[in-house]
Design a protein around this motif. Sequence first.
Motif, PDB file in Angstrom:
ATOM      1  N   PRO A  47     116.337  83.718 -46.100  1.00  0.00           N
ATOM      2  CA  PRO A  47     115.518  84.620 -45.267  1.00  0.00           C
ATOM      3  C   PRO A  47     114.622  85.529 -46.114  1.00  0.00           C
ATOM      4  N   LEU A  48     115.130  85.992 -47.230  1.00  0.00           N
ATOM      5  CA  LEU A  48     114.318  86.831 -48.113  1.00  0.00           C
ATOM      6  C   LEU A  48     113.140  86.037 -48.677  1.00  0.00           C
ATOM      7  N   ALA A  49     113.397  84.806 -49.068  1.00  0.00           N
ATOM      8  CA  ALA A  49     112.329  83.962 -49.597  1.00  0.00           C
ATOM      9  C   ALA A  49     111.261  83.703 -48.538  1.00  0.00           C
ATOM     10  N   MET A  50     111.672  83.502 -47.303  1.00  0.00           N
ATOM     11  CA  MET A  50     110.712  83.279 -46.220  1.00  0.00           C
ATOM     12  C   MET A  50     109.867  84.522 -45.976  1.00  0.00           C
ATOM     13  N   LYS A  51     110.495  85.699 -46.001  1.00  0.00           N
ATOM     14  CA  LYS A  51     109.752  86.943 -45.806  1.00  0.00           C
ATOM     15  C   LYS A  51     108.750  87.152 -46.937  1.00  0.00           C
ATOM     16  N   LEU A  52     109.171  86.875 -48.158  1.00  0.00           N
ATOM     17  CA  LEU A  52     108.263  87.019 -49.296  1.00  0.00           C
ATOM     18  C   LEU A  52     107.101  86.039 -49.193  1.00  0.00           C
ATOM     19  N   MET A  53     107.398  84.814 -48.804  1.00  0.00           N
ATOM     20  CA  MET A  53     106.345  83.812 -48.672  1.00  0.00           C
ATOM     21  C   MET A  53     105.360  84.198 -47.579  1.00  0.00           C
ATOM     22  N   LYS A  54     105.852  84.689 -46.457  1.00  0.00           N
ATOM     23  CA  LYS A  54     104.964  85.142 -45.384  1.00  0.00           C
ATOM     24  C   LYS A  54     104.109  86.308 -45.854  1.00  0.00           C
ATOM     25  N   GLY A  55     104.689  87.211 -46.644  1.00  0.00           N
ATOM     26  CA  GLY A  55     103.934  88.335 -47.188  1.00  0.00           C
ATOM     27  C   GLY A  55     102.837  87.872 -48.127  1.00  0.00           C
ATOM     28  N   VAL A  56     103.155  86.905 -48.972  1.00  0.00           N
ATOM     29  CA  VAL A  56     102.158  86.371 -49.902  1.00  0.00           C
ATOM     30  C   VAL A  56     101.018  85.696 -49.137  1.00  0.00           C
ATOM     31  N   VAL A  57     101.349  84.928 -48.126  1.00  0.00           N
ATOM     32  CA  VAL A  57     100.325  84.255 -47.324  1.00  0.00           C
ATOM     33  C   VAL A  57      99.458  85.294 -46.609  1.00  0.00           C
ATOM     34  N   ALA A  58     100.075  86.341 -46.083  1.00  0.00           N
ATOM     35  CA  ALA A  58      99.316  87.387 -45.391  1.00  0.00           C
ATOM     36  C   ALA A  58      98.354  88.085 -46.353  1.00  0.00           C
ATOM     37  N   VAL A  59      98.810  88.395 -47.549  1.00  0.00           N
ATOM     38  CA  VAL A  59      97.948  89.048 -48.537  1.00  0.00           C
ATOM     39  C   VAL A  59      96.797  88.122 -48.936  1.00  0.00           C
ATOM     40  N   GLU A  60      97.083  86.844 -49.105  1.00  0.00           N
ATOM     41  CA  GLU A  60      96.036  85.876 -49.437  1.00  0.00           C
ATOM     42  C   GLU A  60      94.992  85.796 -48.322  1.00  0.00           C
ATOM     43  N   LEU A  61      95.431  85.775 -47.072  1.00  0.00           N
ATOM     44  CA  LEU A  61      94.498  85.714 -45.950  1.00  0.00           C
ATOM     45  C   LEU A  61      93.650  86.978 -45.864  1.00  0.00           C
ATOM     46  N   LEU A  62      94.260  88.124 -46.078  1.00  0.00           N
ATOM     47  CA  LEU A  62      93.496  89.372 -46.083  1.00  0.00           C
ATOM     48  C   LEU A  62      92.440  89.358 -47.180  1.00  0.00           C
ATOM     49  N   GLY A  63      92.799  88.873 -48.349  1.00  0.00           N
ATOM     50  CA  GLY A  63      91.843  88.768 -49.442  1.00  0.00           C
ATOM     51  C   GLY A  63      90.708  87.814 -49.114  1.00  0.00           C
ATOM     52  N   LEU A  64      91.044  86.700 -48.508  1.00  0.00           N
ATOM     53  CA  LEU A  64      90.034  85.714 -48.141  1.00  0.00           C
ATOM     54  C   LEU A  64      89.056  86.285 -47.118  1.00  0.00           C
ATOM     55  N   PHE A  65      89.586  86.895 -46.064  1.00  0.00           N
ATOM     56  CA  PHE A  65      88.714  87.475 -45.046  1.00  0.00           C
ATOM     57  C   PHE A  65      87.929  88.664 -45.588  1.00  0.00           C
ATOM     58  N   GLY A  66      88.524  89.438 -46.479  1.00  0.00           N
ATOM     59  CA  GLY A  66      87.811  90.547 -47.107  1.00  0.00           C
ATOM     60  C   GLY A  66      86.653  90.059 -47.962  1.00  0.00           C
ATOM     61  N   ALA A  67      86.880  89.009 -48.733  1.00  0.00           N
ATOM     62  CA  ALA A  67      85.814  88.448 -49.562  1.00  0.00           C
ATOM     63  C   ALA A  67      84.698  87.878 -48.695  1.00  0.00           C
ATOM     64  N   TYR A  68      85.066  87.203 -47.604  1.00  0.00           N
ATOM     65  CA  TYR A  68      84.044  86.681 -46.701  1.00  0.00           C
ATOM     66  C   TYR A  68      83.250  87.819 -46.068  1.00  0.00           C
ATOM     67  N   GLY A  69      83.938  88.868 -45.647  1.00  0.00           N
ATOM     68  CA  GLY A  69      83.248  90.011 -45.046  1.00  0.00           C
ATOM     69  C   GLY A  69      82.282  90.665 -46.019  1.00  0.00           C
ATOM     70  N   LEU A  70      82.701  90.822 -47.262  1.00  0.00           N
ATOM     71  CA  LEU A  70      81.832  91.405 -48.288  1.00  0.00           C
ATOM     72  C   LEU A  70      80.622  90.503 -48.520  1.00  0.00           C
ATOM     73  N   PHE A  71      80.849  89.196 -48.646  1.00  0.00           N
ATOM     74  CA  PHE A  71      79.740  88.268 -48.839  1.00  0.00           C
ATOM     75  C   PHE A  71      78.776  88.317 -47.661  1.00  0.00           C
ATOM     76  N   HIS A  72      79.309  88.333 -46.457  1.00  0.00           N
ATOM     77  CA  HIS A  72      78.468  88.362 -45.253  1.00  0.00           C
ATOM     78  C   HIS A  72      77.607  89.621 -45.224  1.00  0.00           C
ATOM     79  N   LYS A  73      78.211  90.763 -45.541  1.00  0.00           N
ATOM     80  CA  LYS A  73      77.460  92.021 -45.523  1.00  0.00           C
ATOM     81  C   LYS A  73      76.398  92.030 -46.618  1.00  0.00           C
ATOM     82  N   MET A  74      76.738  91.506 -47.795  1.00  0.00           N
ATOM     83  CA  MET A  74      75.760  91.443 -48.881  1.00  0.00           C
ATOM     84  C   MET A  74      74.645  90.452 -48.543  1.00  0.00           C
ATOM     85  N   ASN A  75      74.972  89.395 -47.863  1.00  0.00           N
ATOM     86  CA  ASN A  75      73.994  88.370 -47.521  1.00  0.00           C
ATOM     87  C   ASN A  75      72.990  88.879 -46.490  1.00  0.00           C
ATOM     88  N   ASN A  76      73.388  89.839 -45.668  1.00  0.00           N
ATOM     89  CA  ASN A  76      72.532  90.313 -44.583  1.00  0.00           C
ATOM     90  C   ASN A  76      71.837  91.640 -44.845  1.00  0.00           C
TER      91      ASN A  76
END
Length: 81
Positions: free
Chosen positions: A8-37
């Motif tokens: 269960p601890l490993a699953m929670k850590l993995m979900k946390g890592v995936v969530a952080v990766e998704l936040l980073g991905l969407f943040g980078a896309y948002g920054l690129f979109h704002k810079m592009n416009n």
Amino acid sequence: MSPKPLAPLAMKLMKGVVAVELLGLFGAYGLFHKMNNSQDFRSAVNRRCPSVLEVYYQSNEWAGLYGVRERDREAWAGERE
């Protein structure tokens, strides 16, 4: 000791890592979109963190979109004069 209590601890850590990766991905896309416009936003990024703007220019050039850097320089040179 069986490894099951750690599962269960490993699953929670993995979900946390995936969530952080998704936040980073969407943040980078948002920054690129704002810079592009927004040239004004690119100007602000250039003043605060020019290396981020350089990555933006390079990604556009790798994608075959040329001229953004030159248009920005021309516009910003006109503002300073």
